[in-house]
Design an enzyme around this catalytic site. Structure first.
Site, short mmCIF file in Angstrom:
data_model
loop_
_atom_site.label_atom_id
_atom_site.label_comp_id
_atom_site.label_asym_id
_atom_site.label_seq_id
_atom_site.Cartn_x
_atom_site.Cartn_y
_atom_site.Cartn_z
CG ASP A 110 105.71 4.38 123.07
OD1 ASP A 110 104.59 4.69 123.54
OD2 ASP A 110 106.21 3.26 123.18
CB THR A 114 106.32 1.06 127.38
OG1 THR A 114 105.37 1.51 128.34
CG2 THR A 114 106.89 -0.27 127.81
CG ASP A 163 109.41 0.10 122.10
OD1 ASP A 163 108.32 0.69 122.22
OD2 ASP A 163 109.85 -0.72 122.92
#
Length: 838
Positions: A524, A526, A725
């Protein structure tokens, strides 16, 4: 069901029904049945009743004899009352002891003893004791949080409950050591008497005849057999009764037969043929073989007990991180309290050099925190008011106050310990090979021993029956299913502990094995590639009717109900600008797109281009061009729409982690492809991808898009690891072959993942990958050693070298080799403690 033997019985019984194919697992206790046509439950139950005391219910049906979530006790074995055996508790229970060979999955027991399946001594699971209390041995009503002297009698206060897991482990070791000393005390004289014929002049026989010395050997063997090593015969008997044949089955048969044969030879020498007698007419006795074999096996158990303590030393070190007490501030007064007494919301003071007592956030003070014991990173981290701190980390040289936010089992340290404990007891798929071999191992060895006896009795030199008897016992004694069973769990336990110390938390052994076969790593953006600490660069208005302040006010008002990192960045920016939040009605978060709500009859929408399309908000070409210019620089842009047109946007930047490029390079050097899936726009994703030299990227992806793309890769035969996350990453993390969560991310992501990187650094993936390589290599080494040992040892014990070299293996040497084989497997596993993951 209570053991693997039960599950095999049940599976065999169900598959015996015509038209049924069944697969049975012990944990959870489930039978998955495929039928050609419907078979009533009553027929299934009838088949199971013939196999044993088993009952079957449909999934979700808890109205029968088995109440929902009932814990089934271990079986009560003949001659062994239930009080003598550990009570079985499921993995959700509070049991502190487990079998090091994991015969029953991750079952635990609430008292020490031996495993009802393999007979091995149960090992204590390290447990976190949050606060140690002390009491007077003479006045138990005196209880204090700190050591000291009893106010009544002046005696030193002692820890309540025996002082913790280390002492309990020492008690197990001390018990075995005491028995070994007694066994050795009586075995040495027996051995000397037996070997006296090799002494020139044989001085012992000048004192007494051999038949009298045989009675002395018998007398000396009684404490060895019936006290020091009697537990081995108990385990052997239990293994036969339950048909969970194991190492102690072979030891019990081998040593038991030798001892009983010798006793019969003493009492009834006339029943034996001349082949079993010496030139003086006495029957050969093997008291020394039985005693030495049992004593050497006990020595092996003693060495294993000492080695087992080292395999979970990493967990013990984590346990030691938790402080016992803290300084609480109430009405500006400081009081020292036990960790157990801390509540959420308490104000705590942490002084220089002290450990942070619980998880929370800094209230006052700017400090440096040593987080190496949790993250594995040696460089201390600077913290300021509002930053999070974790239990067990160490304060630098300044005092600070903190708010307690997570206490007890909620703290990161407690969760790490729980995860490491669970992973240490889990089984890797490679262990199925060892389990399968072990299931046939003991019967095959007994068969080889019988064949050995027959061949030596028929074709061996005189006295052929003596050769046959000795070599058959040697075959039974040298075989070691124990080494085979320990090969995987020992490596897993040490490897998982090593990972925990390096900031890599492994949820189960299966994920550790799977990571070794990964082809593609999907990340991912961010919070994974970037620092996850976004900040607002600017707010732009594209409508004369709205000022920048008007737009910012609506942005922070919409985001006030969102927990997304980008939303929090805008709120912090609004606070700095002292912008007042507006009341928002009908707030809704649109996953992967943004947020919407209503203010004073204005329909507001804040998010990406897909959200603008969803709410039918028009974007002017000039505004879109401005946004694209920002996105090409790798920045994130969110449009703000009022009604049916976009009136401005906010520019948010999130710095790429310094370690990201290095970590991605390491993974690519290992032959892995690294792709980025992000919900951000095409231009931003492209800029980040080029900066990091990724193998590819996909932008503007919703959670279901990430999930579907991972499925597509898997359908191509690829093994995929996904690192993320956020909540929006949870579906993809669950779908991937290996889900890797950033420890700095959300709890949902962490729960969905198989591996958690405490620091939230992509370098952790490289560490985890290397750890996987090392652990799997160590397991293969252990399996090769254990299998190779048995493949070579059994034929040698059977006498295969005798026709060529005249070499025979004494049962006593076989016993020593068998004991050392298990110890060698454990010691080889311990080498993982010295592996460097950086």
């Amino acid at each position: 069901m209570s053991c693997q033997g039960c599950s095999k019985k049940v599976e065999f019984a169900l598959n015996g029904i015509h038209g049924i194919s069944a697969g049975v697992t012990l944990v959870p206790p489930v039978a998955v049945i495929t039928m050609e046509q419907h078979v009533p439950t009553e027929i299934l139950q009838e088949a199971l009743s013939k196999a044993g005391d088993y009952k079957i219910l449909m999934a979700g049906d808890h109205h029968g004899d088995l109440p929902h979530n009932k814990v089934l006790p271990s079986p009560v074995y003949a001659g062994h009352p239930e009080a003598d055996h550990p009570k079985t508790i499921t993995k959700s229970g509070t049991g502190k002891y487990y079998c090091p060979m994991h015969c029953q999955g991750d079952k635990t027991y609430d008292k020490p003893g031996d495993c009802p399946v393999c007979g091995m001594d149960l090992v204590q699971q390290p447990v976190q004791k949050l606060a140690t209390q002390y009491s007077c041995p003479m006045h138990p009503e005196i209880i204090r949080d700190q050591p000291g002297a009893c106010p009544i009698c002046g005696m030193d206060l002692v820890p309540i409950g025996g002082g913790g897991s280390d002492k309990e482990e020492d008690q197990t070791y001390d018990r075995l050591l005491r028995k070994f000393k007694i066994a050795a005390l009586f075995t040495v004289p027996i051995f000397i008497i037996s070997m006296s014929e090799m002494i020139p002049g044989n001085p012992l026989f000048n004192l007494m005849e051999l038949r009298y010395w045989n009675w002395v050997q018998f007398a000396f063997s009684i404490p060895v057999v019936f006290y020091a090593t009697w537990m081995f015969f108990e385990r052997a008997w239990r293994s036969v009764v339950t048909w969970n044949l194991n190492m102690f089955t072979l030891i019990g048969i081998g040593a038991g037969v030798a001892w009983l044969f010798s006793l019969l030879a003493l009492l009834f020498p006339g029943i034996f043929p001349d082949q079993f007698k010496t030139h003086s007419g006495n029957v050969y006795v093997y008291f020394e073989a039985a005693a030495v074999i049992l004593t050497l096996v006990l020595l092996g158990q003693l060495l294993e007990a000492r080695a087992h303590g080292k395999t979970n030393s990493a967990i013990k070190e984590l346990l030691k991180l938790a402080p016992n007490q803290a300084t609480r501030i109430v009405d500006e007064k400081e009081t020292t309290v036990a960790i157990d007494d801390i509540q959420k919301g308490d104000l705590l003071r942490v002084k220089p050099g002290e450990k942070v007592p619980v998880d929370g956030s800094i209230k006052t003070g700017e400090v440096t925190i040593d987080e190496s014991m949790i993250s594995g990173e040696p460089i201390p981290v600077d913290k300021k008011p509002g930053d999070k701190v974790s239990s067990g980390t160490i304060n630098g040289n300044k005092t600070f106050t903190m708010l307690a936010e997570k206490v007890g089992s909620e703290t990161l340290l407690s969760q790490i310990i729980d995860m490491v404990n669970s992973a240490s007891r889990s089984k890797a798929p490679i262990q199925k090979l060892a389990d399968k071999i072990s299931g046939y191992f003991v019967p095959i060895v007994v068969f080889i021993a019988v064949v050995t006896f027959i061949i030596w009795a028929v074709y061996g030199p005189e006295p052929s029956y003596v050769y046959a008897f000795v070599n058959a016992i040697a075959v039974l004694i040298i075989a070691c299913p124990c080494a085979l069973g320990l090969a995987t769990p020992m490596s897993v336990m040490v490897g998982v502990g090593k990972g925990a110390k390096s900031g890599v938390l492994i949820k189960n052994a299966e994920s550790l094995e799977k990571l070794n076969a990964i082809d593609i790593v999907v990340i991912d953006k961010t919070g994974t590639v970037t620092e996850g600490k976004p900040s607002v660069e600017k707010v732009i208005s594209a409508d004369a009717a709205f000022t920048v302040q008007d737009i910012l006010q609506r942005i922070i008002s919409l985001n006030s109900s969102s927990e997304h990192p980008l939303a929090q960045a805008t709120i912090r920016y609004g606070e700095q600008k002292q912008i007042k939040q507006l009341p928002i009605e009908h707030f809704e978060a649109v996953t992967g797109k943004g947020v919407i709500g209503i203010f004073n009859k204005e329909n507001l929408a804040l998010g990406n281009e897909k959200l603008m399309e969803q709410v039918h908000a028009a974007i002017s070409p000039e505004l879109m061009e401005q946004v694209k210019d920002e996105q090409k620089q790798g920045k994130t842009v969110s449009y703000l729409a009022v009604g049916d047109h976009a009136i401005g946007f906010v520019v948010i930047s999130d710095k790429i982690k310094e370690s990201s490029k290095e970590a991605i390079g390491k993974l690519q050097k290992e032959g892995l492809q690294v792709f980025m899936f992000t919900g951000d726009n095409e231009d931003t994703a492209k800029a980040v991808s080029e900066t990091l030299s990724l193998d590819g990227y996909k932008a503007q992806m919703l959670p279901e898009d990430k999930l579907n793309e991972i499925k597509r890769l898997q359908q191509k035969g690829k093994k995929v690891a996904m690192a993320g996350d956020g909540i929006n990453d949870a579906p993809a993390l669950s779908q991937a072959d290996i889900g890797i969560a950033m420890g700095t991310g959300t709890d949902v992501a962490i729960q969905s993942a198989a591996i958690t990187l405490v620091k939230g650094d992509l370098n952790g993936i490289a560490k985890a990958r290397l750890l996987s390589h090392k652990v799997m290599g160590n397991i293969r080494g252990n399996l090769f050693f254990a299998l190779g040992y048995n493949v070579l040892g059994i034929p040698i014990a059977a006498g295969v070298l005798y026709p060529f070299f005249g070499i025979l293996l004494s049962p006593m040497i076989a016993a020593l080799a068998m004991s050392l084989s298990s110890v060698s497997v454990i010691l080889n596993s311990l080498r993982l403690k010295n592996v460097k993951l950086d």
